[in-house]
Design a protein around this motif. Structure first.
Motif, PDB file in Angstrom:
ATOM      1  N   LEU A  43       0.847  -1.200   0.000  1.00  7.78           N
ATOM      2  CA  LEU A  43       0.000   0.000   0.000  1.00  7.78           C
ATOM      3  C   LEU A  43       0.881   1.249   0.000  1.00  7.78           C
ATOM      4  O   LEU A  43       0.616   2.213  -0.729  1.00  7.78           O
ATOM      5  CB  LEU A  43      -0.916  -0.002   1.221  1.00  7.78           C
ATOM      6  N   SER A  44       1.926   1.220   0.782  1.00 11.76           N
ATOM      7  CA  SER A  44       2.826   2.376   0.830  1.00 11.76           C
ATOM      8  C   SER A  44       3.564   2.549  -0.495  1.00 11.76           C
ATOM      9  O   SER A  44       3.848   3.670  -0.917  1.00 11.76           O
ATOM     10  CB  SER A  44       3.832   2.222   1.980  1.00 11.76           C
ATOM     11  N   VAL A  45       3.896   1.438  -1.156  1.00 10.07           N
ATOM     12  CA  VAL A  45       4.518   1.521  -2.479  1.00 10.07           C
ATOM     13  C   VAL A  45       3.597   2.247  -3.449  1.00 10.07           C
ATOM     14  O   VAL A  45       4.023   3.103  -4.236  1.00 10.07           O
ATOM     15  CB  VAL A  45       4.847   0.107  -3.004  1.00 10.07           C
ATOM     16  N   SER A  46       2.306   1.928  -3.386  1.00  3.24           N
ATOM     17  CA  SER A  46       1.347   2.576  -4.271  1.00  3.24           C
ATOM     18  C   SER A  46       1.202   4.056  -3.943  1.00  3.24           C
ATOM     19  O   SER A  46       1.184   4.912  -4.837  1.00  3.24           O
ATOM     20  CB  SER A  46      -0.018   1.887  -4.157  1.00  3.24           C
ATOM     21  N   GLU A  47       1.125   4.368  -2.664  1.00  2.00           N
ATOM     22  CA  GLU A  47       0.918   5.755  -2.260  1.00  2.00           C
ATOM     23  C   GLU A  47       2.137   6.626  -2.559  1.00  2.00           C
ATOM     24  O   GLU A  47       2.009   7.777  -2.957  1.00  2.00           O
ATOM     25  CB  GLU A  47       0.585   5.809  -0.770  1.00  2.00           C
ATOM     26  N   ASP A  48       3.351   6.057  -2.389  1.00  5.94           N
ATOM     27  CA  ASP A  48       4.573   6.828  -2.595  1.00  5.94           C
ATOM     28  C   ASP A  48       5.150   6.675  -3.998  1.00  5.94           C
ATOM     29  O   ASP A  48       6.057   7.414  -4.374  1.00  5.94           O
ATOM     30  CB  ASP A  48       5.650   6.407  -1.590  1.00  5.94           C
ATOM     31  N   GLY A  49       4.654   5.680  -4.743  1.00 11.55           N
ATOM     32  CA  GLY A  49       5.244   5.409  -6.053  1.00 11.55           C
ATOM     33  C   GLY A  49       6.680   4.955  -5.939  1.00 11.55           C
ATOM     34  O   GLY A  49       7.516   5.221  -6.801  1.00 11.55           O
ATOM     35  N   ALA A  50       6.999   4.208  -4.871  1.00 14.89           N
ATOM     36  CA  ALA A  50       8.404   3.927  -4.555  1.00 14.89           C
ATOM     37  C   ALA A  50       9.085   2.986  -5.537  1.00 14.89           C
ATOM     38  O   ALA A  50      10.298   2.991  -5.637  1.00 14.89           O
ATOM     39  CB  ALA A  50       8.504   3.324  -3.143  1.00 14.89           C
ATOM     40  N   ASN A  75      17.606   8.650  -4.400  1.00 13.79           N
ATOM     41  CA  ASN A  75      16.980   7.333  -4.502  1.00 13.79           C
ATOM     42  C   ASN A  75      15.813   7.226  -3.533  1.00 13.79           C
ATOM     43  O   ASN A  75      15.970   6.808  -2.383  1.00 13.79           O
ATOM     44  CB  ASN A  75      18.005   6.231  -4.218  1.00 13.79           C
ATOM     45  N   PRO A  76      14.617   7.621  -3.968  1.00 19.90           N
ATOM     46  CA  PRO A  76      13.449   7.573  -3.091  1.00 19.90           C
ATOM     47  C   PRO A  76      13.139   6.167  -2.579  1.00 19.90           C
ATOM     48  O   PRO A  76      12.593   6.009  -1.488  1.00 19.90           O
ATOM     49  CB  PRO A  76      12.315   8.084  -3.988  1.00 19.90           C
ATOM     50  N   LEU A  77      13.482   5.151  -3.369  1.00 23.30           N
ATOM     51  CA  LEU A  77      13.184   3.787  -2.944  1.00 23.30           C
ATOM     52  C   LEU A  77      13.970   3.416  -1.690  1.00 23.30           C
ATOM     53  O   LEU A  77      13.449   2.757  -0.784  1.00 23.30           O
ATOM     54  CB  LEU A  77      13.488   2.800  -4.069  1.00 23.30           C
ATOM     55  N   ARG A  78      15.233   3.841  -1.616  1.00 26.11           N
ATOM     56  CA  ARG A  78      16.014   3.540  -0.422  1.00 26.11           C
ATOM     57  C   ARG A  78      15.393   4.191   0.811  1.00 26.11           C
ATOM     58  O   ARG A  78      15.286   3.570   1.876  1.00 26.11           O
ATOM     59  CB  ARG A  78      17.466   4.038  -0.589  1.00 26.11           C
ATOM     60  N   ASP A  79      14.999   5.458   0.680  1.00 22.78           N
ATOM     61  CA  ASP A  79      14.376   6.152   1.805  1.00 22.78           C
ATOM     62  C   ASP A  79      13.085   5.454   2.216  1.00 22.78           C
ATOM     63  O   ASP A  79      12.767   5.355   3.401  1.00 22.78           O
ATOM     64  CB  ASP A  79      14.089   7.607   1.436  1.00 22.78           C
ATOM     65  N   HIS A  80      12.356   4.963   1.229  1.00 23.44           N
ATOM     66  CA  HIS A  80      11.100   4.272   1.505  1.00 23.44           C
ATOM     67  C   HIS A  80      11.350   2.980   2.290  1.00 23.44           C
ATOM     68  O   HIS A  80      10.663   2.701   3.273  1.00 23.44           O
ATOM     69  CB  HIS A  80      10.389   3.958   0.187  1.00 23.44           C
ATOM     70  N   ILE A 106      10.872  -0.535   6.962  1.00 24.92           N
ATOM     71  CA  ILE A 106      11.430  -1.756   7.544  1.00 24.92           C
ATOM     72  C   ILE A 106      12.403  -1.401   8.656  1.00 24.92           C
ATOM     73  O   ILE A 106      13.319  -0.589   8.458  1.00 24.92           O
ATOM     74  CB  ILE A 106      12.151  -2.599   6.468  1.00 24.92           C
ATOM     75  N   ASP A 107      12.197  -1.993   9.821  1.00 28.25           N
ATOM     76  CA  ASP A 107      13.108  -1.802  10.947  1.00 28.25           C
ATOM     77  C   ASP A 107      14.244  -2.821  10.797  1.00 28.25           C
ATOM     78  O   ASP A 107      14.162  -3.953  11.270  1.00 28.25           O
ATOM     79  CB  ASP A 107      12.367  -2.010  12.263  1.00 28.25           C
ATOM     80  N   PHE A 108      15.308  -2.417  10.113  1.00 31.26           N
ATOM     81  CA  PHE A 108      16.389  -3.352   9.812  1.00 31.26           C
ATOM     82  C   PHE A 108      17.133  -3.793  11.066  1.00 31.26           C
ATOM     83  O   PHE A 108      17.639  -4.918  11.125  1.00 31.26           O
ATOM     84  CB  PHE A 108      17.346  -2.742   8.791  1.00 31.26           C
ATOM     85  N   GLU A 109      17.202  -2.936  12.073  1.00 33.25           N
ATOM     86  CA  GLU A 109      17.856  -3.339  13.316  1.00 33.25           C
ATOM     87  C   GLU A 109      17.101  -4.501  13.960  1.00 33.25           C
ATOM     88  O   GLU A 109      17.711  -5.479  14.416  1.00 33.25           O
ATOM     89  CB  GLU A 109      17.938  -2.153  14.279  1.00 33.25           C
ATOM     90  N   LYS A 110      15.787  -4.402  13.973  1.00 32.69           N
ATOM     91  CA  LYS A 110      14.975  -5.492  14.525  1.00 32.69           C
ATOM     92  C   LYS A 110      15.069  -6.737  13.643  1.00 32.69           C
ATOM     93  O   LYS A 110      15.120  -7.862  14.149  1.00 32.69           O
ATOM     94  CB  LYS A 110      13.513  -5.046  14.635  1.00 32.69           C
ATOM     95  N   ASP A 136      20.676  -0.515   2.355  1.00 32.81           N
ATOM     96  CA  ASP A 136      21.646  -0.510   1.254  1.00 32.81           C
ATOM     97  C   ASP A 136      21.764  -1.880   0.594  1.00 32.81           C
ATOM     98  O   ASP A 136      21.924  -1.976  -0.627  1.00 32.81           O
ATOM     99  CB  ASP A 136      23.023  -0.068   1.756  1.00 32.81           C
ATOM    100  N   HIS A 137      21.700  -2.954   1.379  1.00 35.16           N
ATOM    101  CA  HIS A 137      21.804  -4.299   0.806  1.00 35.16           C
ATOM    102  C   HIS A 137      20.603  -4.600  -0.093  1.00 35.16           C
ATOM    103  O   HIS A 137      20.756  -5.221  -1.159  1.00 35.16           O
ATOM    104  CB  HIS A 137      21.898  -5.346   1.915  1.00 35.16           C
ATOM    105  N   ILE A 138      19.427  -4.165   0.328  1.00 28.44           N
ATOM    106  CA  ILE A 138      18.232  -4.395  -0.496  1.00 28.44           C
ATOM    107  C   ILE A 138      18.301  -3.540  -1.759  1.00 28.44           C
ATOM    108  O   ILE A 138      17.931  -3.985  -2.848  1.00 28.44           O
ATOM    109  CB  ILE A 138      16.953  -4.099   0.298  1.00 28.44           C
TER     110      ILE A 138
END
Length: 339
Positions: free
Chosen positions: A75-82, A126-131, A136-140, A172-174
Motif C-alpha cells: 500500500l505504501s509503495v502505491s501511495e509513494d510510487g516507490a 533514490n526515493p526507494l532507499r528512503d522508503h 522496515i526496521d532493519f535493526e529489529k 543498502d543491501h536491499i
C-alpha cells in the motif's frame, strides 16, 4: 478429520519491480493457509523486498503479522510510487520545471538510453532507499532469526553473485539487490559496487542448498520463460530481452540441479552431504504474460491488488494440487525447462 500437519519448504522469490505484487499474493495465500512452514527465503530485487517485509512481520506477530506487513508495504509503495522513482520523482520534477510536454515514458526512455544515472542523477537521489528505511526496521530484522534470509546482488567488478544474509541486512543491501544500472548508480557496500541481483540469481537457489537442510523449495516466478510470439516493435524487443536476461541465471541453476538429481538417482552421488532437492514452482502462467516489462513500474493500487489476487489464486491452486508432494518429490519438470 484433523488438518494435515505443516510441511517445510523454502521460498525463492524472483524480482520484477511492481510485478512483485504477484508474489505478495502468493505469500499472502501461503501464510493464510498455514500448512507450509518456511525455514528460509532467498530473493532478488522485489523478491528481496517481499522477503524482508515478511520476515520482519513474522517475527513480530507470526503469520498474521507477516500478512499485515506485506499489505502495509505494498500500500505504501502505491501511495509513494516507490517502485517507479524515476517516473514519479526525478523526471516528473525536471520535466514539470522545464515545461516539457508529451508522454513521460518517452522522456524517461530517451534520457536513460542516452545517459547514465551518474549524468542524469549526479546527486544519486533514490526515493526507494528512503522508503525501505522508513518501512522496515532493519535493526529489529537483524536481531531476530526466525527464518533465514538470502539476498542476492551482483558485484560490478567481478561479475559474481554475492549473497547477503539476515544478520547483515540494511536498506543498502536491499537497494544493491534492486539496483538496475540504467536507473541507479551502483550501490557501494564495504568498498565494492553492486548491481541488481537478478543478473546472477533470479531468484538465487544455491544458498538454499548450501546453508539449509530443508530439501524442498517453492520458486515464485514472475518473469515468463517462454513466449509464443516474436517481438517486432522496439518496446516488445526490449521487454523480451529483459525477460531472457533475468531468467538466464535461473535456467543455469535449473541445469545444475537437474544434473545433480540425475547423478543422485544413478547412484553416482551418495552418502552424507548430498540432498536430493525437490523443486516446485508457483507462477502466473498466461495471466502474467499479458503484462509487458514496461508495466513493472506501474504502482497504481488497482494494478497491484489485481496482481496480488492473481498470485493468491495461483498459490491456492498449487496447494490444492501439490501440497501432498512437499517432502516427497518435486513438482517442477526441470527437463521441460532446460531441454
Amino acid at each position: 478429520m484433523a488438518a494435515p500437519a505443516p510441511k517445510a519448504s523454502n521460498l525463492a522469490l524472483q524480482g520484477g519491480g511492481a510485478h512483485g505484487a504477484f508474489t505478495w499474493g502468493v505469500l499472502d495465500a501461503l501464510l493464510e493457509d498455514g500448512r507450509v512452514d518456511i525455514p528460509a527465503i532467498s530473493g532478488a530485487s522485489a523478491g528481496a523486498m517481499n522477503a524482508v517485509v515478511l520476515a520482519e512481520g513474522f517475527a513480530a506477530r507470526g503469520q498474521e503479522g507477516a500478512r499485515e506487513a506485506l499489505h502495509r508495504f505494498w500500500l505504501s509503495v502505491s501511495e509513494d510510487g516507490a517502485l517507479s522513482p524515476v517516473q514519479r520523482t526525478l523526471f516528473d520534477a525536471w520535466f514539470t520545471a522545464l515545461g516539457l510536454g508529451g508522454p513521460l515514458r518517452f522522456w524517461t526512455d530517451a534520457v536513460t538510453h542516452y545517459s547514465s544515472p551518474y549524468e542524469f542523477n549526479p546527486l544519486n537521489l533514490n526515493p526507494l532507499r528512503d522508503h525501505l528505511a522508513k518501512m522496515i526496521d532493519f535493526e529489529k530484522l537483524r536481531a531476530t532469526d526466525n527464518l533465514k534470509l538470502f539476498v542476492a546482488a551482483t558485484n560490478v567488478h567481478t561479475g559474481k553473485g554475492k549473497i547477503f544474509t539476515r544478520r547483515e541486512l540494511t536498506a543498502d543491501h536491499i537497494m544493491a539487490s534492486a539496483c538496475l544500472p540504467n536507473l541507479f548508480q551502483a550501490v557501494v557496500i564495504d568498498g565494492e559496487p553492486y548491481w541488481d541481483g537478478g543478473y546472477v540469481g533470479n531468484p538465487p537457489l544455491w544458498p538454499l542448498f548450501y546453508d539449509n537442510a530443508c530439501k524442498d523449495t517453492i520458486i515464485v516466478q514472475i518473469n515468463p520463460i517462454e513466449r509464443d510470439t516474436t517481438p517486432k516493435t522496439a518496446l516488445e524487443i526490449a521487454n523480451r530481452l529483459n525477460e531472457i536476461t533475468f531468467n538466464g541465471a535461473l535456467l543455469g541453476e535449473f541445469r545444475a540441479v537437474d544434473f545433480v538429481i540425475r547423478l543422485i538417482d544413478q547412484g553416482a552421488l551418495s552418502g552424507k552431504g548430498y540432498i536430493r532437492p525437490n523443486l516446485h514452482r508457483i507462477d502466473g502462467a498466461d495471466k502474467l504474460k499479458a503484462f509487458g516489462a514496461d508495466t513493472k513500474s506501474d504502482t497504481s493500487w488497482t494494478f497491484l491488488t489485481g496482481l496480488r489476487d492473481i498470485g493468491r489464486a495461483a498459490a491456492k491452486a498449487w496447494l490444492a494440487a501439490h501440497f501432498d508432494n512437499i517432502g516427497v518429490n518435486g513438482t517442477l519438470d526441470l527437463a521441460a525447462k532446460i531441454r
